[in-house]
Design an enzyme around this catalytic site. Structure first.
Site, PDB file in Angstrom:
ATOM      1  N   SER A 265      30.840  39.016  44.027  1.00  0.00           N
ATOM      2  CA  SER A 265      30.472  40.165  43.616  1.00  0.00           C
ATOM      3  C   SER A 265      29.426  39.379  42.455  1.00  0.00           C
ATOM      4  O   SER A 265      28.317  40.178  41.900  1.00  0.00           O
ATOM      5  CB  SER A 265      31.079  41.010  42.724  1.00  0.00           C
ATOM      6  OG  SER A 265      31.959  40.630  42.386  1.00  0.00           O
TER       7      SER A 265
ATOM      8  N   CYS B 262      48.048  42.275  40.700  1.00  0.00           N
ATOM      9  CA  CYS B 262      47.790  42.067  42.288  1.00  0.00           C
ATOM     10  C   CYS B 262      49.178  42.638  42.613  1.00  0.00           C
ATOM     11  O   CYS B 262      49.316  42.967  43.551  1.00  0.00           O
ATOM     12  CB  CYS B 262      47.318  40.846  42.917  1.00  0.00           C
ATOM     13  SG  CYS B 262      45.897  41.052  42.747  1.00  0.00           S
TER      14      CYS B 262
ATOM     15  N   GLU C 233      47.107  25.328  50.590  1.00  0.00           N
ATOM     16  CA  GLU C 233      47.388  26.783  50.968  1.00  0.00           C
ATOM     17  C   GLU C 233      46.702  26.939  51.967  1.00  0.00           C
ATOM     18  O   GLU C 233      47.647  28.014  52.743  1.00  0.00           O
ATOM     19  CB  GLU C 233      46.312  27.805  50.009  1.00  0.00           C
ATOM     20  CG  GLU C 233      46.793  27.627  47.992  1.00  0.00           C
ATOM     21  CD  GLU C 233      48.114  28.276  48.059  1.00  0.00           C
ATOM     22  OE1 GLU C 233      48.803  29.035  48.950  1.00  0.00           O
ATOM     23  OE2 GLU C 233      48.210  28.279  47.065  1.00  0.00           O
TER      24      GLU C 233
ATOM     25  N   CYS D 108      45.482  45.755  43.053  1.00  0.00           N
ATOM     26  CA  CYS D 108      44.933  45.887  41.533  1.00  0.00           C
ATOM     27  C   CYS D 108      44.393  46.491  41.220  1.00  0.00           C
ATOM     28  O   CYS D 108      44.292  47.511  39.871  1.00  0.00           O
ATOM     29  CB  CYS D 108      44.438  44.213  41.379  1.00  0.00           C
ATOM     30  SG  CYS D 108      42.844  44.014  42.577  1.00  0.00           S
TER      31      CYS D 108
ATOM     32  N   ARG E 150      44.502  35.941  35.723  1.00  0.00           N
ATOM     33  CA  ARG E 150      45.179  35.971  37.070  1.00  0.00           C
ATOM     34  C   ARG E 150      45.628  34.773  37.590  1.00  0.00           C
ATOM     35  O   ARG E 150      45.773  33.821  39.114  1.00  0.00           O
ATOM     36  CB  ARG E 150      44.375  36.563  38.647  1.00  0.00           C
ATOM     37  CG  ARG E 150      44.258  38.218  38.069  1.00  0.00           C
ATOM     38  CD  ARG E 150      43.188  38.508  40.052  1.00  0.00           C
ATOM     39  NE  ARG E 150      42.784  39.861  39.481  1.00  0.00           N
ATOM     40  CZ  ARG E 150      42.157  41.360  39.214  1.00  0.00           C
ATOM     41  NH1 ARG E 150      43.681  41.000  37.658  1.00  0.00           N
ATOM     42  NH2 ARG E 150      42.511  42.302  39.524  1.00  0.00           N
TER      43      ARG E 150
ATOM     44  N   LYS F 235      37.397  32.009  48.587  1.00  0.00           N
ATOM     45  CA  LYS F 235      36.706  33.268  47.999  1.00  0.00           C
ATOM     46  C   LYS F 235      36.804  32.812  46.499  1.00  0.00           C
ATOM     47  O   LYS F 235      37.719  32.144  46.167  1.00  0.00           O
ATOM     48  CB  LYS F 235      37.212  34.440  48.196  1.00  0.00           C
ATOM     49  CG  LYS F 235      36.664  35.548  46.783  1.00  0.00           C
ATOM     50  CD  LYS F 235      37.675  36.485  47.477  1.00  0.00           C
ATOM     51  CE  LYS F 235      37.537  36.895  46.175  1.00  0.00           C
ATOM     52  NZ  LYS F 235      38.542  38.546  46.289  1.00  0.00           N
TER      53      LYS F 235
ATOM     54  N   TYR G 198      27.524  41.391  50.516  1.00  0.00           N
ATOM     55  CA  TYR G 198      27.526  42.646  49.834  1.00  0.00           C
ATOM     56  C   TYR G 198      25.832  43.004  50.492  1.00  0.00           C
ATOM     57  O   TYR G 198      25.480  44.182  50.658  1.00  0.00           O
ATOM     58  CB  TYR G 198      27.531  43.084  48.582  1.00  0.00           C
ATOM     59  CG  TYR G 198      28.702  42.860  47.715  1.00  0.00           C
ATOM     60  CD1 TYR G 198      30.104  44.079  48.011  1.00  0.00           C
ATOM     61  CD2 TYR G 198      29.452  41.599  47.049  1.00  0.00           C
ATOM     62  CE1 TYR G 198      31.021  43.636  47.739  1.00  0.00           C
ATOM     63  CE2 TYR G 198      30.732  42.080  46.583  1.00  0.00           C
ATOM     64  CZ  TYR G 198      31.137  42.582  47.355  1.00  0.00           C
ATOM     65  OH  TYR G 198      33.112  42.460  46.347  1.00  0.00           O
TER      66      TYR G 198
ATOM     67  N   ARG H  55      35.395  43.584  39.026  1.00  0.00           N
ATOM     68  CA  ARG H  55      36.290  44.926  38.656  1.00  0.00           C
ATOM     69  C   ARG H  55      36.257  45.524  37.902  1.00  0.00           C
ATOM     70  O   ARG H  55      36.992  46.471  37.571  1.00  0.00           O
ATOM     71  CB  ARG H  55      36.874  43.570  37.867  1.00  0.00           C
ATOM     72  CG  ARG H  55      38.066  42.224  38.579  1.00  0.00           C
ATOM     73  CD  ARG H  55      38.376  41.026  37.133  1.00  0.00           C
ATOM     74  NE  ARG H  55      38.906  40.430  38.559  1.00  0.00           N
ATOM     75  CZ  ARG H  55      39.642  39.201  37.603  1.00  0.00           C
ATOM     76  NH1 ARG H  55      39.319  38.528  36.815  1.00  0.00           N
ATOM     77  NH2 ARG H  55      40.245  37.549  38.666  1.00  0.00           N
TER      78      ARG H  55
ATOM     79  N   CYS I  52      45.817  44.720  48.629  1.00  0.00           N
ATOM     80  CA  CYS I  52      46.081  44.613  46.966  1.00  0.00           C
ATOM     81  C   CYS I  52      47.116  45.554  46.106  1.00  0.00           C
ATOM     82  O   CYS I  52      46.491  46.323  46.363  1.00  0.00           O
ATOM     83  CB  CYS I  52      44.865  43.503  46.342  1.00  0.00           C
ATOM     84  SG  CYS I  52      45.497  42.333  44.817  1.00  0.00           S
TER      85      CYS I  52
ATOM     86  N   LYS J 247      42.168  31.531  46.817  1.00  0.00           N
ATOM     87  CA  LYS J 247      41.573  32.512  46.278  1.00  0.00           C
ATOM     88  C   LYS J 247      40.754  31.815  44.487  1.00  0.00           C
ATOM     89  O   LYS J 247      42.281  31.807  44.531  1.00  0.00           O
ATOM     90  CB  LYS J 247      42.461  33.721  46.544  1.00  0.00           C
ATOM     91  CG  LYS J 247      40.942  34.430  45.452  1.00  0.00           C
ATOM     92  CD  LYS J 247      41.956  35.878  45.643  1.00  0.00           C
ATOM     93  CE  LYS J 247      41.045  37.210  44.869  1.00  0.00           C
ATOM     94  NZ  LYS J 247      41.351  38.599  44.889  1.00  0.00           N
TER      95      LYS J 247
HETATM   96  C1  PBG Z   1      41.447  42.074  44.473  1.00  0.00           C
HETATM   97  C2  PBG Z   1      40.416  41.182  44.957  1.00  0.00           C
HETATM   98  C3  PBG Z   1      39.523  40.969  44.041  1.00  0.00           C
HETATM   99  C4  PBG Z   1      38.628  40.735  44.668  1.00  0.00           C
HETATM  100  C5  PBG Z   1      38.669  40.557  46.395  1.00  0.00           C
HETATM  101  N1  PBG Z   1      39.487  40.957  46.191  1.00  0.00           N
HETATM  102  C6  PBG Z   1      39.181  40.814  42.553  1.00  0.00           C
HETATM  103  C7  PBG Z   1      39.664  40.183  41.894  1.00  0.00           C
HETATM  104  O1  PBG Z   1      40.420  39.022  41.859  1.00  0.00           O
HETATM  105  O2  PBG Z   1      39.934  40.323  40.472  1.00  0.00           O
HETATM  106  C8  PBG Z   1      36.475  40.230  44.677  1.00  0.00           C
HETATM  107  C9  PBG Z   1      35.775  40.130  45.311  1.00  0.00           C
HETATM  108  C10 PBG Z   1      34.812  40.234  44.525  1.00  0.00           C
HETATM  109  O3  PBG Z   1      33.943  39.794  43.755  1.00  0.00           O
HETATM  110  O4  PBG Z   1      33.033  40.530  45.434  1.00  0.00           O
HETATM  111  N2  PBG Z   1      42.465  41.259  44.296  1.00  0.00           N
END
Ligand code: PBG
Length: 330
Positions: A281, A136, A240, A128, A224, A255, A320, A212, A126, A202
């Site tokens: 996260s 991104c 998708e 970003c 986004r 996700k 995690y 972030r 990515c 996603k």
């Molecule tokens: C990058 C990306 C993100 C996450 C994984 N790859 C962040 C986003 O899209 O803002 C999030 C992972 C997480 O929150 O643990 N595009």
């Protein structure tokens, strides 16, 4: 007429069976073992650093030497794979750190594969974390994301990861056509055997907040939502995922995980390819914060949440808590 009094219903009998441990394991439908888990890691430049991430207690950004050590620890506990995120020293408009052959992820992949050749190293693809604006992809003069220019740069990023030795690449940008673009480029440049783990469904989620902070990638303006999905949609998620499989994805991902268990199930049934679920996260932070306050039993909550994600249909769970769970399950 069946006589209903005094007889045990099958469900009662099963519940009794579950009280003896060997039988309990035999009738359990879902297994949570370290072999299904992927440990995400944040790698930063520097020689000897570990930087705590405030909103993710227990998770740190690490310099490469520490990442090599941590990866080895997870591997020794039976976690088969890590997913690498880079935190670059500098950011720019076009996210050039993402496809720099000497970039932080490229260096980390080489070091980890050198030290632990059998550990599966997956890289997040990515822009970003590398763009000054935090989107991104590349931003056009009118402020919109330039899908096609972004695809070129994402493909370059994937190639540089494969050249460094990544076992699989995981595009997380959600640009249109990215899986096909990556597949074509990988094939053309002699990486036909590098699988693509596509972040297919996603969602535009509040649960990415702590991440972030971790990579300092909150978009400077806008959000986004033009390229991530509406949490209200699951037919779209299935579409998708099917599209990504058609474009060459080897694994499809949903996700976040916990608020989208129904989507995991639908995607699994519709695609019949390995499905990964990313427990993000915010899911981690939620349990950690509640446990720290004494509101939840940490271990029980983590194991229940991850088992539920497996039960929903995830073959692979990115969490995690991977290393911690592997320790508990020893
Ligand atoms: C990058 C990306 C993100 C996450 C994984 N790859 C962040 C986003 O899209 O803002 C999030 C992972 C997480 O929150 O643990 N595009």
């Amino acid at each position: 007429m069946p006589r209903l009094t005094g007889m045990a219903f099958p469900s009662t009998r099963l519940r009794r069976l579950r009280q003896t441990s060997l039988l309990r394991d035999m009738v359990r439908e879902t297994e949570l073992t370290p072999s299904h888990l992927v440990q995400p890691m944040f790698v930063e430049l520097g020689t000897d650093s570990r930087t705590p991430i405030e909103a993710m207690p227990g998770v740190e950004r690490m310099s490469i030497s520490h990442a090599v050590e941590e990866a080895g620890r997870a591997h020794a506990l039976g976690v088969p794979a890590v997913l690498l995120f880079g935190v670059p020293a500098e950011k720019d408009e076009r996210g050039s750190g993402a496809y720099d052959d000497e970039g932080v992820v490229q260096l980390a992949v080489r070091a980890i594969k050198d030290a632990h050749p059998e550990l599966v190293v997956i890289t997040d693809v990515c822009l970003c974390a590398y763009t000054s604006h935090g989107h991104c992809g590349v931003i056009r003069a009118d402020g919109a994301v330039d899908n096609d220019v972004s695809l070129e740069l994402l493909a370059r990023t994937a190639i540089s990861h494969a050249v460094a030795g990544a076992d699989a690449v995981a595009p997380s940008d959600m640009m249109d056509g990215r899986v096909g673009a990556l597949r074509a480029q990988l094939d053309a440049e002699d990486h036909k055997d590098t699988p693509i783990v596509a972040y297919s469904a996603k969602f535009a989620s509040a649960f990415y907040g702590p991440f972030r902070d971790a990579v300092d990638s909150a978009p400077a303006s806008g959000d986004r939502r033009t390229y991530q999905m509406d949490p209200a949609n699951s037919d779209e998620a299935v579409r998708e995922a099917l599209l990504d499989v058609e474009e060459g994805a080897d694994v499809v991902m949903v996700k976040p995980a916990l608020p989208y268990l129904d989507v995991i199930r639908r995607v699994k049934e519709a695609t019949r390819v390995p499905v990964a679920a990313y427990s993000v996260s915010g899911e981690y932070a939620m349990i950690e914060a509640a446990a720290a306050a004494g509101y939840l039993d940490r271990r029980a909550a983590v194991l229940e949440a991850l088992t539920s994600i497996r039960r929903a249909g995830a073959d692979i769970v990115i969490t995690y808590h991977a290393r911690q769970v592997a320790e508990w399950l020893q």
